[in-house]
Design a protein around this motif. Structure first.
Motif, PDB file in Angstrom:
ATOM      1  N   LEU A   1     -26.190  33.296  20.913  1.00 45.15           N
ATOM      2  CA  LEU A   1     -26.336  33.061  19.196  1.00 45.15           C
ATOM      3  C   LEU A   1     -27.322  32.509  17.973  1.00 45.15           C
ATOM      4  O   LEU A   1     -27.746  30.743  18.873  1.00 45.15           O
ATOM      5  CB  LEU A   1     -24.546  32.460  19.018  1.00 45.15           C
ATOM      6  N   GLU A   2     -27.421  32.734  17.051  1.00 40.58           N
ATOM      7  CA  GLU A   2     -28.358  32.401  16.438  1.00 40.58           C
ATOM      8  C   GLU A   2     -27.642  32.444  14.831  1.00 40.58           C
ATOM      9  O   GLU A   2     -26.977  33.453  14.487  1.00 40.58           O
ATOM     10  CB  GLU A   2     -29.225  32.886  16.165  1.00 40.58           C
ATOM     11  N   LYS A   3     -27.828  31.701  14.408  1.00 42.02           N
ATOM     12  CA  LYS A   3     -27.270  30.954  13.045  1.00 42.02           C
ATOM     13  C   LYS A   3     -28.356  30.539  12.344  1.00 42.02           C
ATOM     14  O   LYS A   3     -28.306  28.480  12.511  1.00 42.02           O
ATOM     15  CB  LYS A   3     -25.697  30.820  13.045  1.00 42.02           C
ATOM     16  N   ASP A   4     -28.519  30.595  10.746  1.00 38.16           N
ATOM     17  CA  ASP A   4     -29.495  29.528   9.995  1.00 38.16           C
ATOM     18  C   ASP A   4     -30.634  29.207  11.010  1.00 38.16           C
ATOM     19  O   ASP A   4     -31.011  28.197   9.951  1.00 38.16           O
ATOM     20  CB  ASP A   4     -27.916  28.809   9.132  1.00 38.16           C
ATOM     21  N   GLY A   5     -31.717  30.085  11.062  1.00 37.58           N
ATOM     22  CA  GLY A   5     -32.533  29.504  11.594  1.00 37.58           C
ATOM     23  C   GLY A   5     -31.612  28.991  12.755  1.00 37.58           C
ATOM     24  O   GLY A   5     -32.857  28.009  13.882  1.00 37.58           O
ATOM     25  N   ARG A   6     -31.032  28.492  13.151  1.00 42.11           N
ATOM     26  CA  ARG A   6     -31.159  27.365  14.744  1.00 42.11           C
ATOM     27  C   ARG A   6     -30.000  28.622  16.111  1.00 42.11           C
ATOM     28  O   ARG A   6     -29.502  28.733  15.386  1.00 42.11           O
ATOM     29  CB  ARG A   6     -30.180  26.560  14.115  1.00 42.11           C
ATOM     30  N   ALA A   7     -29.993  28.100  16.873  1.00 44.77           N
ATOM     31  CA  ALA A   7     -28.583  28.551  18.203  1.00 44.77           C
ATOM     32  C   ALA A   7     -27.715  27.744  17.707  1.00 44.77           C
ATOM     33  O   ALA A   7     -27.720  26.553  17.184  1.00 44.77           O
ATOM     34  CB  ALA A   7     -29.726  27.620  19.312  1.00 44.77           C
ATOM     35  N   ALA A   8     -26.939  28.768  17.988  1.00 46.17           N
ATOM     36  CA  ALA A   8     -25.701  28.291  17.937  1.00 46.17           C
ATOM     37  C   ALA A   8     -24.632  29.237  18.063  1.00 46.17           C
ATOM     38  O   ALA A   8     -23.375  28.814  17.828  1.00 46.17           O
ATOM     39  CB  ALA A   8     -25.343  30.051  16.352  1.00 46.17           C
ATOM     40  N   GLY A   9     -24.941  29.107  19.688  1.00 47.40           N
ATOM     41  CA  GLY A   9     -23.866  29.605  20.676  1.00 47.40           C
ATOM     42  C   GLY A   9     -24.629  30.171  22.191  1.00 47.40           C
ATOM     43  O   GLY A   9     -25.220  30.950  21.982  1.00 47.40           O
ATOM     44  N   VAL A  10     -23.901  31.233  22.145  1.00 49.74           N
ATOM     45  CA  VAL A  10     -23.744  31.980  23.448  1.00 49.74           C
ATOM     46  C   VAL A  10     -22.261  33.101  24.152  1.00 49.74           C
ATOM     47  O   VAL A  10     -21.502  32.795  22.906  1.00 49.74           O
ATOM     48  CB  VAL A  10     -23.868  31.419  24.678  1.00 49.74           C
ATOM     49  N   GLU A  11     -23.204  34.083  23.344  1.00 51.00           N
ATOM     50  CA  GLU A  11     -22.427  35.539  24.058  1.00 51.00           C
ATOM     51  C   GLU A  11     -22.446  35.853  25.158  1.00 51.00           C
ATOM     52  O   GLU A  11     -23.043  35.807  26.143  1.00 51.00           O
ATOM     53  CB  GLU A  11     -22.720  36.477  23.309  1.00 51.00           C
ATOM     54  N   LEU A  12     -20.944  35.940  25.815  1.00 48.59           N
ATOM     55  CA  LEU A  12     -20.474  36.459  27.591  1.00 48.59           C
ATOM     56  C   LEU A  12     -20.717  37.916  27.745  1.00 48.59           C
ATOM     57  O   LEU A  12     -20.275  38.147  26.553  1.00 48.59           O
ATOM     58  CB  LEU A  12     -19.434  35.706  27.653  1.00 48.59           C
TER      59      LEU A  12
END
Length: 499
Positions: free
Chosen positions: A259-270
């Motif tokens: 996941l990406e938010k505001d140009g940063r890695a922000a988590g993962v989708e399973l």
């Protein structure tokens, strides 16, 4: 305290998870299979146990450091380390045999002189002195520091101080391991000894750079070690250290997107659609990681770029269950040297006499009783995308040749065989996710050297650990990869490695 999502439970990922948890971060590991360890697996059947990944450990100091930095109990209180002696017995194509003592230059020189003739030991000993110089030149930048931004300097000059060789009125220096064998060692058996070290790391001696001389030096200088109960016990100990540090594990959880938010890695989708938010993500091999990041460019121009994993070889493993006790004094490891390296595979052929590593641990934990023995055969082979291991009879045909070669190391093998299990790169791909079941080589300097992408990426908050990232493949390298990722996260981009 940051929330950190770690993709996969290989040794590099576990090493980073334990260090990050000690630093106060909340770490969750998402592993698509039902167990930890990556390629460090164990096959169990009928009271027999087999290591199906690495069989021995070099540079145990890497894991000693991990345990010192992450808890009260040192490594030796969590596993039993045994220095094997001899380091290996070698059976050459011409029938010559030699057993080389562990971590003893004088002992190795004497053994080679006795088995191969006067002068053979001195040539190998002199080679190890030159290999040490290459090791001293490359150890820190390749193993202990994050990949340099100007990494090109690592591949510009050959660190191995090759001996000048006059040929056809020209003076040349060895640029590959095969040339070291031909020009410096000057004995086909010594050349085979060197070639065997390259093949064990998935390298073709004909193309491996001279700097790969650090691989036999590393084993010679620091010894080879067995973990009682099998190398899988090392993975268990690292996993349990993670649990002690309150790392959370979610097994059967395949990550399909970063996941990406505001140009940063922000988590993962399973798989299945569940989202797990995080402040930082530690990923798997950079080639696969790019796919999880929706094809985003993770390494810009001028960086070491990820290459498809299946360009590297894989391994075939044959597990043998034998009746009858292991004979007294049998070597833990025997290398039965064949002919041709990986050359025949390029033509789509199976080598008639492959080089086979035969591991025979004297370990009651891996056999039903004293009247049986478990043996593991390993050979380097093309990845599943380069050779059709699923073709009818392909795997068994090559396993037959491995078993025949092993008969030169194990007395009465044919009569003692109860059953065997054959594992190809297809099994490696299923367990590790590596494309084609390929196995990553360690980082090597010099022209033709293999460097791996940096542990930090161009997506802020996303890092890469494990054998496909810097500093490459192998148990010690995986542990160092985890240490580098943890250092970059805890100390920031200014982190320059352990002091």
């Amino acid at each position: 305290m940051a929330r950190i999502a770690v993709i996969g439970a290989g040794l590099g990922a576990l090493a980073s998870a334990a260090r990050l948890a000690v630093a106060g971060h909340r770490v969750t590991v998402y592993e698509r299979t039902e167990t930890y360890g990556g390629a460090v697996r164990r096959l169990e059947r009928g009271g027999f146990g087999f290591d199906t990944g690495p069989g021995l450990l070099t540079l145990p100091a890497v894991y000693r450091d991990l345990f010192v930095k992450t808890g009260r109990k040192p490594l030796e209180e969590c596993v039993e380390l045994v220095q094997v002696d001899p380091a290996a017995r070698h059976v050459f194509a011409d029938g010559t045999e030699v057993a080389l003592p562990n971590a003893s230059r004088a002992g190795v020189v004497a053994a080679l002189d006795e088995a191969l003739g006067a002068g053979a030991g001195a040539r190998w000993g002199d080679f190890l002195v030159r290999a040490r110089e290459a090791w001293d030149r490359t150890r820190r930048p390749l193993l202990e520091e994050p990949l340099w931004p100007d990494w090109q300097v690592l591949t510009g000059q050959e660190p191995y101080p090759a001996v000048p060789h006059k040929r056809l009125l020209r003076t040349r220096r060895a640029g590959t391991l095969a040339e070291i064998g031909a020009w410096e060692l000057r004995d086909p058996r010594l050349a085979a000894l060197l070639d065997g070290h390259a093949l064990a790391y998935g390298l073709d001696p004909g193309t491996a750079p001279a700097s790969a001389a650090v691989l036999p030096y590393m084993e010679h200088a620091f010894g080879t070690w067995y973990v009682r109960g099998g190398i899988r016990e090392l993975a268990r100990a690292v996993y349990e250290r993670c649990v002690e540090r309150r790392v959370e594990f979610v097994f059967g959880a395949e990550v399909v997107r970063v996941l990406e938010k505001d140009g940063r890695a922000a988590g993962v989708e399973l798989a299945g659609g569940a989202m797990a938010e995080a402040d930082l993500v530690v990923g798997t091999g950079p080639f696969r990681l790019a796919g999880l990041a929706a094809g985003r460019e993770l390494y810009g121009a001028g960086a070491v770029r990820p290459v498809p994993e299946d360009r590297r070889p894989g391994r075939m493993v044959v597990c043998l269950a034998l009746r009858g006790a292991r004979e007294p004094g049998a070597a833990h490891r025997t290398v039965v040297h064949g002919e041709g390296g990986l050359g025949p595979f390029r033509e789509g052929l199976l080598p008639e006499r492959p080089t086979v590593v035969v591991d025979r641990p004297d370990d009651p934990a891996l056999r039903p009783d004293a009247e049986h023995e478990s043996v593991v055969l390993t050979a380097t082979v093309p990845a599943a995308t380069e050779y059709d291991w699923a073709a009818p009879g392909a795997a068994d045909a090559f396993a037959d040749r491995l078993t025949a070669a092993a008969g030169r190391a194990v007395p009465g093998l044919g009569e003692r065989l109860l059953w065997r299990e054959v594992r190809t790169p297809l099994d490696t791909e299923r367990e590790t996710g590596a494309t084609g079941g390929a196995v990553p080589p360690p980082a090597l300097a010099g022209p033709g050297g293999a460097l791996h992408p940096a542990n930090s990426t161009d997506l802020p908050g996303l890092f890469a650990a494990g054998g496909w990232a810097h500093p490459g493949g192998g148990l010690p390298h995986a542990g160092m990869s985890g240490a580098l990722v943890a250092g970059l996260i805890v100390e920031g981009p200014e982190f320059r490695g352990s002091q």
